[in-house]
Design a protein around this motif. Structure first.
Motif, PDB file in Angstrom:
ATOM      1  N   VAL A  78      11.486  -1.318  -5.864  1.00 25.70           N
ATOM      2  CA  VAL A  78      10.312  -0.936  -5.090  1.00 25.70           C
ATOM      3  C   VAL A  78       9.041  -1.253  -5.878  1.00 25.70           C
ATOM      4  O   VAL A  78       8.063  -1.777  -5.317  1.00 25.70           O
ATOM      5  N   ALA A  79       9.033  -0.950  -7.173  1.00 24.31           N
ATOM      6  CA  ALA A  79       7.855  -1.238  -7.992  1.00 24.31           C
ATOM      7  C   ALA A  79       7.574  -2.740  -8.047  1.00 24.31           C
ATOM      8  O   ALA A  79       6.421  -3.182  -7.937  1.00 24.31           O
ATOM      9  N   ALA A  80       8.632  -3.538  -8.189  1.00 22.75           N
ATOM     10  CA  ALA A  80       8.450  -4.994  -8.219  1.00 22.75           C
ATOM     11  C   ALA A  80       7.940  -5.508  -6.871  1.00 22.75           C
ATOM     12  O   ALA A  80       7.075  -6.393  -6.817  1.00 22.75           O
ATOM     13  N   ALA A  81       8.452  -4.958  -5.782  1.00 22.26           N
ATOM     14  CA  ALA A  81       8.005  -5.389  -4.452  1.00 22.26           C
ATOM     15  C   ALA A  81       6.540  -5.014  -4.230  1.00 22.26           C
ATOM     16  O   ALA A  81       5.788  -5.776  -3.615  1.00 22.26           O
ATOM     17  N   ARG A  82       6.122  -3.854  -4.718  1.00 29.47           N
ATOM     18  CA  ARG A  82       4.715  -3.461  -4.584  1.00 29.47           C
ATOM     19  C   ARG A  82       3.812  -4.412  -5.365  1.00 29.47           C
ATOM     20  O   ARG A  82       2.739  -4.808  -4.887  1.00 29.47           O
ATOM     21  N   ALA A  83       4.229  -4.775  -6.580  1.00 27.62           N
ATOM     22  CA  ALA A  83       3.428  -5.696  -7.376  1.00 27.62           C
ATOM     23  C   ALA A  83       3.337  -7.064  -6.703  1.00 27.62           C
ATOM     24  O   ALA A  83       2.278  -7.692  -6.682  1.00 27.62           O
ATOM     25  N   ALA A  86       0.873  -6.811  -3.848  1.00 21.12           N
ATOM     26  CA  ALA A  86      -0.514  -6.785  -4.328  1.00 21.12           C
ATOM     27  C   ALA A  86      -0.983  -8.182  -4.719  1.00 21.12           C
ATOM     28  O   ALA A  86      -2.125  -8.580  -4.421  1.00 21.12           O
ATOM     29  N   ARG A  87      -0.108  -8.960  -5.362  1.00 20.89           N
ATOM     30  CA  ARG A  87      -0.476 -10.325  -5.739  1.00 20.89           C
ATOM     31  C   ARG A  87      -0.699 -11.196  -4.495  1.00 20.89           C
ATOM     32  O   ARG A  87      -1.675 -11.957  -4.425  1.00 20.89           O
ATOM     33  N   SER A  88       0.159 -11.064  -3.511  1.00 26.67           N
ATOM     34  CA  SER A  88       0.013 -11.859  -2.291  1.00 26.67           C
ATOM     35  C   SER A  88      -1.258 -11.498  -1.542  1.00 26.67           C
ATOM     36  O   SER A  88      -1.943 -12.373  -0.998  1.00 26.67           O
ATOM     37  N   ARG A  89      -1.593 -10.227  -1.504  1.00 28.49           N
ATOM     38  CA  ARG A  89      -2.830  -9.815  -0.835  1.00 28.49           C
ATOM     39  C   ARG A  89      -4.057 -10.328  -1.575  1.00 28.49           C
ATOM     40  O   ARG A  89      -5.055 -10.703  -0.950  1.00 28.49           O
ATOM     41  N   SER A 182       2.855 -15.334   2.982  1.00 31.74           N
ATOM     42  CA  SER A 182       3.287 -14.731   1.715  1.00 31.74           C
ATOM     43  C   SER A 182       3.111 -13.220   1.744  1.00 31.74           C
ATOM     44  O   SER A 182       3.965 -12.467   1.260  1.00 31.74           O
ATOM     45  N   VAL A 183       2.006 -12.759   2.337  1.00 28.77           N
ATOM     46  CA  VAL A 183       1.782 -11.311   2.455  1.00 28.77           C
ATOM     47  C   VAL A 183       2.837 -10.684   3.357  1.00 28.77           C
ATOM     48  O   VAL A 183       3.390  -9.622   3.050  1.00 28.77           O
ATOM     49  N   ALA A 188       7.735  -7.306   3.905  1.00 24.71           N
ATOM     50  CA  ALA A 188       9.132  -7.143   4.306  1.00 24.71           C
ATOM     51  C   ALA A 188      10.012  -6.805   3.106  1.00 24.71           C
ATOM     52  O   ALA A 188      10.914  -5.952   3.204  1.00 24.71           O
ATOM     53  N   ASP A 189       9.768  -7.453   1.978  1.00 22.29           N
ATOM     54  CA  ASP A 189      10.542  -7.152   0.766  1.00 22.29           C
ATOM     55  C   ASP A 189      10.324  -5.706   0.327  1.00 22.29           C
ATOM     56  O   ASP A 189      11.270  -5.019  -0.090  1.00 22.29           O
ATOM     57  N   LEU A 190       9.086  -5.231   0.431  1.00 22.74           N
ATOM     58  CA  LEU A 190       8.792  -3.846   0.045  1.00 22.74           C
ATOM     59  C   LEU A 190       9.488  -2.873   0.996  1.00 22.74           C
ATOM     60  O   LEU A 190      10.078  -1.866   0.549  1.00 22.74           O
ATOM     61  N   ALA A 191       9.451  -3.154   2.299  1.00 27.10           N
ATOM     62  CA  ALA A 191      10.123  -2.273   3.256  1.00 27.10           C
ATOM     63  C   ALA A 191      11.627  -2.236   3.011  1.00 27.10           C
ATOM     64  O   ALA A 191      12.257  -1.172   3.090  1.00 27.10           O
ATOM     65  N   SER A 192      12.216  -3.388   2.686  1.00 22.27           N
ATOM     66  CA  SER A 192      13.646  -3.432   2.398  1.00 22.27           C
ATOM     67  C   SER A 192      13.979  -2.638   1.141  1.00 22.27           C
ATOM     68  O   SER A 192      14.970  -1.895   1.102  1.00 22.27           O
ATOM     69  N   ALA A 193      13.159  -2.788   0.104  1.00 22.01           N
ATOM     70  CA  ALA A 193      13.401  -2.041  -1.134  1.00 22.01           C
ATOM     71  C   ALA A 193      13.251  -0.543  -0.920  1.00 22.01           C
ATOM     72  O   ALA A 193      14.027   0.262  -1.460  1.00 22.01           O
TER      73      ALA A 193
END
Length: 321
Positions: A78-83, A86-89, A182-183, A188-193
């Motif tokens: 989850v932490a990696a998906a959040r990071a 943030a980079r994509s945004r 990319s965002v 989607a990756d964050l929601a899955s995590a």
């Protein structure tokens, strides 16, 4: 005298036999048992059990936390998906912003003012040269030089203004679309995590009583194995079998009277009558020989909490509706 005695003996025998005659005509209850559909709640993935929040025999409500598994890997994901999100945004914000920084745009605007001043000076010089040529005090070459200088300064001003317009524009449509995708992928990756992390803690899907706990804290639970057995009251049923000759007297919704050893009589309603006949199963609680061909009947008890799964019961049908 003997005739009178014989009549009296026959009358007494008839009176003595009356209870047995009426007893045979009294409706006999069907023998059955209490059955329950237990919910076996486990986990989709393998993990170490870090906590059990309920105890066997405890009555719980829907949504009560049951157990949780270790979630260090899921928390890191989850932490990696959040990071990554943030980079994509940030990349999307950069693509949507102007191509130059505000300081660079200020330099271009200063160049614009300088080019404007030079153009004004060149225009004034061109006007004076035209007057002098008309008076004959300046040559045609002087006029050509002044005209070329004015054209060069005008072109320089147009160039600076074009650079300012270009600097204020965002990135190309393709770059913007790529950044937006990319965002979306990062979200989607964050929601899955987060969903994977949420699955490490399991809550009760319904209200009921905890029947069995199969694992304890610290044990590794294989994927798909039940950890807690939960019995909702609505999953309690009464099952009994009715001979083929008597099945026509029953119908769905018909009330029943249920009795058992060491329990208070309770009510129930027929919820299911099998369409196909079957042979008497060995589990039936029968006190005498019955017909081999029977129909399975199920009923919903009015007070399921007063009954225990596997408990033998007597079922007496009430009037049909």
């Amino acid at each position: 005298m003997k005739r009178i005695l014989a009549i009296l003996v026959l009358a007494g025998a008839a009176l003595a036999a009356l209870p047995f005659i009426f007893a045979d005509r009294a409706p006999r209850p069907y023998q059955g048992w209490v059955e329950a559909d237990t919910l076996f709640i486990g986990t989709e993935t393998t993990g170490r059990l870090t906590g059990i929040n309920v105890a066997e025999g405890q009555a719980i409500e829907a949504g009560t936390p049951l157990f949780r598994l270790d979630s260090l890997s899921e928390e890191a994901a989850v932490a990696a998906a959040r990071a990554s999100l943030a980079r994509s945004r940030a990349e999307l914000d950069l693509a949507q912003a102007s191509q130059k920084r505000p300081e660079e745009i200020d330099v271009l605007r200063a160049s614009e003012r300088e080019a404007t001043a030079r153009l004004e000076l060149a225009e004034q010089d061109l006007d004076r040269t035209r007057v002098l040529v008309e008076r004959g005090t300046a040559t045609r070459a002087n006029l050509d030089t002044a005209t070329a200088t004015e054209a060069a300064n005008r072109a320089a001003l147009d160039n600076v203004r074009s650079q300012i317009v270009l600097a204020a524009l965002p990135a190309r449509d393709e770059t913007l679309r790529q950044a937006e995708e990319s965002v979306a992928a990062a979200e989607a990756d964050l929601a899955s995590a987060q969903a994977a992390q949420a699955r490490r803690s399991v809550s009760a899907p319904a209200a009921g009583s905890v029947e069995t706990i199969y694992y304890r804290s610290g044990e590794v639970v294989p994927a798909g194995r039940p950890i807690v057995a939960l019995l909702p009251p609505e999953n309690v049923r009464i099952r009994f079998f009715v001979p083929e000759t008597e099945i026509a007297g029953l119908s769905p919704g018909q009330p029943l009277r249920v009795t058992c050893d060491a329990c208070r009589p309770s009510d129930a309603k027929i919820s299911f009558i099998a369409k196909n006949a079957e042979y008497t199963p060995p589990e039936i609680y029968s006190l005498e020989e019955r017909a081999k061909l029977v129909y399975r009947v199920e009923a919903v008890p009015a007070d399921p909490k007063s009954l225990r799964p596997g408990q033998p019961v007597d079922v007496l049908p009430g009037p049909r509706r």
